[in-house]
Design an enzyme around this catalytic site. Structure first.
Site, PDB file in Angstrom:
ATOM      1  N   LYS A  66      18.855  42.271   8.953  1.00 54.36           N
ATOM      2  CA  LYS A  66      18.061  41.497   9.923  1.00 54.36           C
ATOM      3  C   LYS A  66      16.722  42.191  10.184  1.00 54.36           C
ATOM      4  CE  LYS A  66      21.727  39.036  12.348  1.00 54.36           C
ATOM      5  NZ  LYS A  66      23.007  39.620  11.867  1.00 54.36           N
ATOM      6  N   ARG A  94      47.691  21.723  31.544  1.00 58.80           N
ATOM      7  CA  ARG A  94      48.538  20.632  32.002  1.00 58.80           C
ATOM      8  C   ARG A  94      49.874  21.165  32.522  1.00 58.80           C
ATOM      9  NH1 ARG A  94      46.697  15.715  31.463  1.00 58.80           N
ATOM     10  NH2 ARG A  94      48.756  14.732  31.476  1.00 58.80           N
ATOM     11  N   SER A 113      50.552  10.114  36.591  1.00 63.71           N
ATOM     12  CA  SER A 113      51.116  10.145  35.237  1.00 63.71           C
ATOM     13  C   SER A 113      52.614  10.474  35.254  1.00 63.71           C
ATOM     14  CB  SER A 113      50.360  11.167  34.389  1.00 63.71           C
ATOM     15  OG  SER A 113      50.305  12.407  35.056  1.00 63.71           O
ATOM     16  N   ARG A 122      54.880   9.411  37.392  1.00 68.72           N
ATOM     17  CA  ARG A 122      55.641   8.160  37.592  1.00 68.72           C
ATOM     18  C   ARG A 122      55.603   7.289  36.336  1.00 68.72           C
ATOM     19  NH1 ARG A 122      54.958   2.860  40.909  1.00 68.72           N
ATOM     20  NH2 ARG A 122      57.133   2.322  41.348  1.00 68.72           N
ATOM     21  N   ARG A 123      54.538   7.427  35.555  1.00 69.43           N
ATOM     22  CA  ARG A 123      54.474   6.673  34.296  1.00 69.43           C
ATOM     23  C   ARG A 123      55.334   7.309  33.209  1.00 69.43           C
ATOM     24  NH1 ARG A 123      48.973   7.164  35.262  1.00 69.43           N
ATOM     25  NH2 ARG A 123      48.633   8.218  33.259  1.00 69.43           N
ATOM     26  N   GLY A 165      48.167  16.240  34.712  1.00 74.27           N
ATOM     27  CA  GLY A 165      46.988  17.015  35.083  1.00 74.27           C
ATOM     28  C   GLY A 165      47.119  17.552  36.497  1.00 74.27           C
ATOM     29  N   ASP A 179      47.817  16.655  45.098  1.00 69.96           N
ATOM     30  CA  ASP A 179      47.191  15.687  46.011  1.00 69.96           C
ATOM     31  C   ASP A 179      48.266  15.065  46.895  1.00 69.96           C
ATOM     32  OD1 ASP A 179      44.782  16.094  44.715  1.00 69.96           O
ATOM     33  OD2 ASP A 179      44.931  14.286  43.480  1.00 69.96           O
TER      34      ASP A 179
HETATM   35  N1  DCP Z   1      42.928   6.225  39.768  1.00 68.70           N
HETATM   36  C1  DCP Z   1      42.131   5.133  39.421  1.00 68.70           C
HETATM   37  N2  DCP Z   1      40.812   5.320  39.170  1.00 68.70           N
HETATM   38  C2  DCP Z   1      40.270   6.545  39.227  1.00 68.70           C
HETATM   39  C3  DCP Z   1      41.058   7.660  39.567  1.00 68.70           C
HETATM   40  C4  DCP Z   1      42.393   7.456  39.834  1.00 68.70           C
HETATM   41  O1  DCP Z   1      42.621   4.007  39.362  1.00 68.70           O
HETATM   42  N3  DCP Z   1      38.981   6.709  38.965  1.00 68.70           N
HETATM   43  C5  DCP Z   1      44.361   6.017  40.018  1.00 68.70           C
HETATM   44  C6  DCP Z   1      45.082   5.819  38.705  1.00 68.70           C
HETATM   45  C7  DCP Z   1      45.664   7.159  38.431  1.00 68.70           C
HETATM   46  C8  DCP Z   1      45.992   7.656  39.830  1.00 68.70           C
HETATM   47  O2  DCP Z   1      44.940   7.144  40.643  1.00 68.70           O
HETATM   48  O3  DCP Z   1      46.823   7.066  37.618  1.00 68.70           O
HETATM   49  C9  DCP Z   1      46.090   9.162  39.928  1.00 68.70           C
HETATM   50  O4  DCP Z   1      44.879   9.766  39.488  1.00 68.70           O
HETATM   51  P1  DCP Z   1      44.865  11.057  38.579  1.00 68.70           P
HETATM   52  O5  DCP Z   1      43.454  11.434  38.393  1.00 68.70           O
HETATM   53  O6  DCP Z   1      45.766  12.075  39.164  1.00 68.70           O
HETATM   54  O7  DCP Z   1      45.380  10.540  37.149  1.00 68.70           O
HETATM   55  P2  DCP Z   1      46.819  10.533  36.486  1.00 68.70           P
HETATM   56  O8  DCP Z   1      47.850  11.030  37.424  1.00 68.70           O
HETATM   57  O9  DCP Z   1      47.010   9.160  35.927  1.00 68.70           O
HETATM   58  O10 DCP Z   1      46.670  11.509  35.254  1.00 68.70           O
HETATM   59  P3  DCP Z   1      46.774  13.131  35.265  1.00 68.70           P
HETATM   60  O11 DCP Z   1      48.015  13.473  34.536  1.00 68.70           O
HETATM   61  O12 DCP Z   1      45.569  13.581  34.520  1.00 68.70           O
HETATM   62  O13 DCP Z   1      46.774  13.583  36.683  1.00 68.70           O
HETATM   63 MG    MG Z   2      47.596  12.799  38.463  1.00 72.26          MG
HETATM   64 MN    MN Z   3      45.427  13.147  41.356  1.00 70.09          MN
END
Ligand code: DCP
Ligand code: MG
Ligand code: MN
Length: 357
Positions: free
Chosen positions: A72, A148, A179, A181-182, A188, A272
């Site tokens: 260099k 996660r 997520s 519950r889904r 996250g 939350d």
């Molecule tokens: N939500 C929404 N619109 C947003 C933020 C949130 O409709 N801008 C709703 C849908 C999400 C829920 O609130 O499913 C929870 O928000 P999270 O950010 O905690 O998202 P998730 O729980 O779905 O995903 P993660 O696993 O990343 O927390």
């Molecule tokens: Mg969430």
């Molecule tokens: Mn949340």
């Protein structure tokens, strides 16, 4: 310091030193301590020379200058610049932006301002940027908060919360939305929905949540507050009540560290709490179960059918006067019952784990 710089100006290797110094500054910015040190040593060696070093061979014979740095030095001596430096100054900005955007609560505009101010690493931000308390937590716990949470850990954290909640008020009901519950196998964050039979305003649940937060903090379960509970915002007109923060699973026997000492540090998790009165429970469940795309399509569907859906209920579309000014709050059709909201919208029921969009 300035003394070194004026001395450098007279040095036959002044230009080489200047270019190497910019490389050194760059490696300092990106926290490459090993290269920073190598460059500093090479610069110190060059400062002591009384003739201009022109070739790789000459440079390599000097102390503390390796093969690659020697090459260099030759390049700089011949061309007055270093090709490597040209992209060292701006190439990693995309990556810097990506890093900054993963800090809790940091958006594109905040991240770009920091980049414009010359910050390139999380360490730069900690040491020199003007940070909010939340941003500081987001940086200090950057790894944790970007990891996660496995489903089993969400379950365990929730069981802990449920046990403490039941001791404060056995009639309060808690459920994990989002997520989890889904049916996701990792989340996250942990979204806990809090409700109680007979409540018609989230304000009714504020004293309970205040107590719960206090207990969980005292036990070492809650370790940081990101969005505090605002009692005055809860109720019929406000956006509802929530608390955002971080938690860890306390070790057996309490919050304080045990003898033995070497147990792995628990990862901080985002948690939350959302207060929902019974009268709005169904609509809140839909909203907080998501996902966000599913929610958007449900709201769009409602509006196509002359209705309005939000996290508090399903309403008959509001009357609007001139200039689309709201003249009346829409009539509430349903808030309490999740399935009933699907029915009124005329869509087939979807289980939470079927709501990925
Ligand atoms: N939500 C929404 N619109 C947003 C933020 C949130 O409709 N801008 C709703 C849908 C999400 C829920 O609130 O499913 C929870 O928000 P999270 O950010 O905690 O998202 P998730 O729980 O779905 O995903 P993660 O696993 O990343 O927390
Ligand atoms: Mg969430
Ligand atoms: Mn949340």
């Amino acid at each position: 310091g300035t003394k070194d710089k004026s001395a450098d100006a007279q040095n036959p290797n002044a230009r080489t030193i200047e270019v190497l110094q910019s490389m050194c500054d760059y490696y300092t910015r990106i926290n490459d301590n090993w290269r920073t040190l190598a460059y500093r040593k090479a610069i110190a060696t060059l400062r002591r020379q009384s003739t201009k070093i022109m070739t790789e061979e000459e440079a390599y014979r000097l102390p503390n200058i390796g093969r690659r740095l020697a090459a260099k030095i030759e390049e700089i001596a011949c061309t007055n610049k270093l090709r490597r430096l040209e992209y060292a100054n701006d190439e990693p900005l995309d990556q810097v932006l990506e890093t900054f955007l993963k800090i809790y609560d940091v958006g594109t505009s905040r991240a770009n301002k920091w980049i414009a101010q010359g910050f390139r690493t999380l360490d730069d931000l900690l040491q020199r940027a003007d940070l909010t308390p939340n941003q500081r937590i987001g940086i200090e716990r950057y790894e944790d908060l970007n990891t996660r949470i496995p489903r089993d850990e969400v379950t365990a954290l929730f069981e802990y919360v449920k046990r403490e909640a039941a001791q404060l008020d056995p009639h309060v009901e808690l459920l994990v939305g989002g997520s989890y519950r889904r049916g996701s196998d990792s989340s996250g964050d942990i979204d806990i929905i809090v409700t109680k039979k007979g409540t018609s305003s989230s304000a009714d649940l504020v004293p309970f949540l205040e107590d719960l937060i206090a207990v969980l903090t005292r036990k070492g379960f809650l370790v940081a507050t990101l969005a505090a509970l605002h009692a005055h915002r809860a109720g019929k007109d406000g956006p509802g009540s929530k608390w955002h923060g971080c938690c860890v699973l306390p070790r057996e026997g309490g919050a304080s560290s045990e003898s033995g000492g070497d147990a792995p540090r628990h990862i901080w998790r985002r948690i939350d709490f959302l207060l929902v009165p019974e009268s709005e429970y169904g609509a809140a469940l839909i909203y907080f179960t998501g996902n966000d795309i599913f929610n958007r399509s449900m709201r769009l569907l409602a509006s196509k059918k002359g209705m309005r859906l939000n996290q508090r209920g399903l309403y008959k579309e509001v009357m609007r006067g001139k200039n689309r000014v709201k003249v009346a709050e829409g009539e509430l059709l349903e808030g309490r019952d999740e399935k009933r909201i699907f029915e009124l919208l005329g869509v087939k029921w979807r289980e939470p784990w079927e709501r990925w969009c």
